[in-house]
Design a protein around this motif. Sequence first.
Motif, PDB file in Angstrom:
ATOM      1  N   CYS B 365       1.000  -0.995   0.389  1.00 42.11           N
ATOM      2  CA  CYS B 365      -0.126  -0.113  -0.192  1.00 42.11           C
ATOM      3  C   CYS B 365       1.774   1.102   0.179  1.00 42.11           C
ATOM      4  N   ARG B 369       1.309   4.737  -3.073  1.00 44.02           N
ATOM      5  CA  ARG B 369       1.784   5.294  -2.826  1.00 44.02           C
ATOM      6  C   ARG B 369       2.719   6.493  -2.349  1.00 44.02           C
ATOM      7  N   MET B 385      -2.153   8.582   5.380  1.00 46.51           N
ATOM      8  CA  MET B 385      -2.168   7.973   4.828  1.00 46.51           C
ATOM      9  C   MET B 385      -2.997   6.593   6.935  1.00 46.51           C
ATOM     10  N   TRP B 387      -5.258   5.469   7.569  1.00 44.84           N
ATOM     11  CA  TRP B 387      -6.016   4.012   7.781  1.00 44.84           C
ATOM     12  C   TRP B 387      -4.617   2.767   7.292  1.00 44.84           C
ATOM     13  N   THR B 388      -3.803   2.947   6.413  1.00 44.21           N
ATOM     14  CA  THR B 388      -2.454   1.762   6.031  1.00 44.21           C
ATOM     15  C   THR B 388      -1.556   2.154   7.404  1.00 44.21           C
ATOM     16  N   THR B 461      -2.059   9.968  -0.766  1.00 46.21           N
ATOM     17  CA  THR B 461      -2.922   9.505  -0.331  1.00 46.21           C
ATOM     18  C   THR B 461      -4.067   8.401  -0.195  1.00 46.21           C
ATOM     19  N   GLU B 462      -4.699   8.115   0.859  1.00 42.00           N
ATOM     20  CA  GLU B 462      -5.341   6.586   1.094  1.00 42.00           C
ATOM     21  C   GLU B 462      -5.080   5.668  -0.132  1.00 42.00           C
ATOM     22  N   LEU B 468      -7.144  -1.741   0.476  1.00 44.69           N
ATOM     23  CA  LEU B 468      -7.687  -1.853   2.031  1.00 44.69           C
ATOM     24  C   LEU B 468      -7.911  -2.487   3.345  1.00 44.69           C
TER      25      LEU B 468
END
Lengths: 187, 505, 492, 192
Positions: B365, B369, B385, B387-388, B461-462, B468
């Motif tokens: 991930c 990005r 980011m 969540w990551t 960005t996410e 995810l």
Amino acid sequence: MTLDEIFGLYNYWVVICLMMTGFYIVIARKNLIKTVIGLNVFQTSVVLLYITMGKVTGGTAPIIPPEIAAQHGEHHEHSTAHSTAHSTAHMTADAPHLDHATEHGHEAVTPLTQHADHVHQTASAMADHSTELIYSNPLPSVLMLTAIVVGIATTALALALIVRISEDYGTIEEDEILLIDQRDSSH
Amino acid sequence: MIEFLQYHLPVLLIAIPLIAAPLAVLLSNRYIVQSLALAVCWTTFGLAIWMVAIVNQSGPVSYELGGWAPPYGIEYRVDQLNSFVMMFVSGLGAMVLTYSPYSLKAEIPLSQHYLFYPMYLLCMTGLMGMCVTGDLFNVFVFLEISSLSTYALISLGRTRRAPLAAFQYLIMGTIGATFLLIGIGLLYQMTGTLNMADIAEQLEAQRLVNDGQWAGSRTMLVAFAFLTVGLCIKMAVFPLHTWLPNAYAYAPSVVTAFVAATATKVSVYAFIRVVFGIFTPQFAFELLPLDTALWSFSLVGIFLASIAAIFQQDVKRRLAYSSIAQIGYMLLGISMADVDGLSAGIVHMFNHALIKGGLFMVVGCFVLRLGSVQMDDWKGAGRTMPWTSFAWVLGGLGLIGVPVTCGFISKWLLLTSAIHNELYPVAILMLISSLLAVVYVWQIVEVLYFEEPSEKAKHATEVPPLMLLTTYTVVGANIVFGVWTTYSAGLATKAAKALLEGGSL
Amino acid sequence: MNLFSPETIIQISLALPALGIVLVLLTGRFPNLRETCSLAVAALLFLVNCDLASYVFSGGRPSWRAGQLMPGFDVAFTVEPLGMLFALVASGLWVLTTVYAIGYMRGHHEKNQTRFFACFAAAIFAAMAAAYSANLFTLFVMYEIMTISTYPLVTHHGDQNAKGGGRVYLGILLSTSVAFFMFAIAWTWKIADTLTFTQGGILSKAFSEGRVTEFELAILLGLFAFGIGKAALMPFHRWLPAAMVAPTPVSALLHAVAVVKVGVFSVLKVALYIFGLDLIRDTGAGEWLCYVAAATILLASLVAMTKDNLKARLAYSTVSQLAYITLGAAIAMPQSALGSGMHIAMHAVGKITLFFCAGAVYVGAHKTNISQMRGLGRAMPLTFAAFLIAAISIIGLPPGGGSWSKWLLALGAAQSGQTFLIATLMISSLLNIAYLIPIPIQAFMVPPGEKPMPFKEGPMLCVVPLCITAIGSVALFLFADSIYACLLPIVQ
Amino acid sequence: MFVSIFILTLLVVTAITIARIGDLWAAVMFTGIFSFLGACWMLILDAPDVAFTEAAVGAGVSTFLMLGTLALAGKTEKPTTSSSVVPLFVVAVTGAALIYGTLDMPHFGDPNSPVQTRIEPSFMEKSQSDMHGLPNVVTALLASYRGYDTLGETAVIFTAGIAVILILRRSNDGFKSNDVFNSQSNSRKGSQ
């Protein structure tokens, strides 16, 4: 260590020497192609090791002579009723006779003349017949056919990688490649 | 229909991906191939779960290929252990593949995608085949299928170092496989058969004939040594690990995630099978000092690899060294040779597959990005980011072995087993070494959360929701199997018991 | 109010903080709603605990087996008086701290408040579960969860300072717990075949059967004492001052109440229910621990005197006070153990008041150092009055609650015949006076400088809780005998 | 006997030559010879099928592939600078272990070895009754009892085929060679 042992095992030792030569080339040589050559030698020697195992002294290749095969087939068709007896005879006949196979050698008389009229006799004749021909074990051959193919597949893949590496780095010497990489990461 | 399927289940697990691979090449349309591969992977996973259920219900399943009974033909034999391994291998394979599209698009040229998927399927075939088969030579064949496809997959990495890493792995891997072949040959020489259960029987019979002494023990010894060394190379046990860091570091992210989660584990499985299924623990651990050798190598490996991991700036490489260390824990468990230790080893295979799979997915991930695996470029990504980054924290906690993550389960089982065997120094060293994981995981956490964002992280960005979601599924499984252990530690214990009590190969 | 069975109440009081986490995360976007949820859950938890306490203190021992983490290792809960007391203190102070935290965080415009309140709830969950734990395994699991869930709180500011503090915090707590505590638990399991807390200890039986030697017991006790890093025994105390980089409510609740108290609580539990006081006394296993604890008491007090930063001084004071509790366990007399148990409550209430005061001074007057607080008493009279009362309690003078617990500790020391320990306690009390009393005295007595501060207390939400806790520490003095009576079963 | 000793000697000599020779063309040629000699010996050992395959694949295809690679990648080996003590040691230990292992092995050609006696009735007879008299038992085995290995073998070839395509096909469609993967700037610079 008796002389007997040396004569019994020298084949294996030579094969081991071959394997180790191949292994040495793989781990000592820095040229990528040479490494692959070493791998080839190594694998070929392992094939020899397996084949050596399957050999029986005085045996022949595991190919059944056509006349016996034909006979067998014919017999098989003729005597379906007695096929059980037949195969039992086969089983019992073979094992003890193997021990004496070397002594008997080729002296055994071909029992074709004794071919009798009765089916029962045919069965026993068949059993005798198979004692006469000793076959080397076919299984190592089968395994090694697979192994050889696996080996060539590996070689092909390795060579493809070498071509790619040589295009990217302009050399196939491991030392030089590592040097180039080091230079790369230092800037 | 169901009965037919159930009867042929063991072979279907292999046949489906194997048949799908050439089909995929023929179809050669990226989207179709992708959907096919996905469908195949999930089907295989479903079948593997079914297999586990069957084995749990009615004991080991034997399947004679082509109807030829062993010792003539090849036998598939599925018991608690390999059904369990197959389940998580296929599960992670399916999960990583579901995760893959975005990452692949960024890392592998589109025109090669239709070849990537067959390779992936073949790799899975090889791994599943190694697990399911009860025939030693067949293990070798499947090992080669999985290895060759792994080499090819690794060489797809975008830097020119990838083919080199693949080549180095190829050389090491082939040496390992050839050693394995020699070992198999010697075993065959002494027993005249290739079926694992049959070999075990023969060895036992020879032992009994000789009043409990090992017959032909010198040849057996060497055979055992070669099998061990060969598998150790594939497992990347400490002094034979040299191929692994580069291979993991330069392969495409998806490939790293898949290979790290599955390949070494399957080799560990094969090793367990050789030690406990063919030779006996008595032979390996009482006659031979394999246990001492294993745990000393494991501990040295754990320490050195963990320390090496601490000094890596490249996150993938860091995790790669960590993998080498974690293999040490599995072997440590195996070397205990009691139910607790062995189940610790087995369950750690599973747990580590989840943890490492998850962490490498997180890395993927970030690569998508940030375009980098260097720690410097990851600085401050926790803000852009979140969540990551949090997924990294969760996975990292699992790697450290904090309670309620699955890493804790394996650590605890290992500890109790070591204590139970009165190996106090081993227990202490094992615990201390696990603290090194805190260092190499937490350095990244600090980089993510406490640094000012780097240029790359500022504009990041996410990642897409699909990535995810899949990443969190795997990472979340960490927590789930840390709390609910019936189907991880429970199955592992069953498998360990089956292996130790009465050679139920 | 016997609406629920005690077993259900255990479940409820574990579920409430968990629910709190979820609610806080869900309502994160609406601060008012989020804080309401937080507060409501905290209040409910306290009420539920009170209900449970009435049952436990009257002799009930409710228990609930939540499940099995691994074959042979249960996650199970049994409430006994010591755990109940700890749970009551922690949940009661959670309510006040939540109120206080709302005032503090808003007054200070902190970022990431949602994460803050969520982790707060997680820490309380761990504290509750640890308090109720029925066996050492459950206790350990909760202990570790607490370490992890408080890390984001300690490093709340997210700067380099926080990173450094967090490193020390996590580093020491994790390494001691993994290297010593976990090992000790596994070893205990090997020796005793069980990890369930049992009245009178599980190791005494093993000892009488000759499965463990005196020497091994001494080592085992050491592994526990140092392994429970949260008890902050020297030389593993560094994390506590390091954690002071956290916002003050965190320091208050976690480093005066939940985290450190889980530490000493665990030490006490191990002494009471794993070893058994008699075993520690008879084998002399605790003897060396007495010395270590005594040394920690004195050294930490001395270090505290050198600190000008108020929070740092309080942190070292905590280290010293925690060692009292460990000392009580090491002396292993019934009186000293009771003293230790009571000191958990007394010190918690006293110390949280001090931290509340420190925070109030920071929010109200932006002062962190003691030397800057001279003459501040006229501007913030309530705050410093509360500080004085709490300090008296910590020192162990009437009418502070601390006087009873210290008295019991001294009594225990006297019974065990170790006179140097009595001397230590006395000297330490003098040192306590020396580093705590000057602060309020100077605040009130020294005339303010050229520019007198106007009367300006901290925010309402900060001042009210600290007044309540100050009153609480006096109240504890008055009701000490009932606490004593409640705790008495633990040593019988 | 003498023929086999002769061939074995030649094999050893060839192997050592391969190890020592610096010219890669020659080394490849000798590898071909090595395979060929190996094939001869296999013929003596009653394994004609393997011998033919080895001659075709080992001496033929692989030599061809290697020569092809040489044409693309250069033909001389640079003398290695690194010491060969460690490899020699490793090889010596491995070899010694193997020789140690042979000491308990059944002797060469022993008809009583487990390999010959374990499976009863032997593959020869079993295949006769199962295959209705297919003369070449190796083929029979390959297609029947161990047909599954053969399938695996096919899969290996297939894998290698796709792998070679994947590795050699250089397509950078739509790809800017930016630093997506490593900040250490390893963009592929071809030698051309």
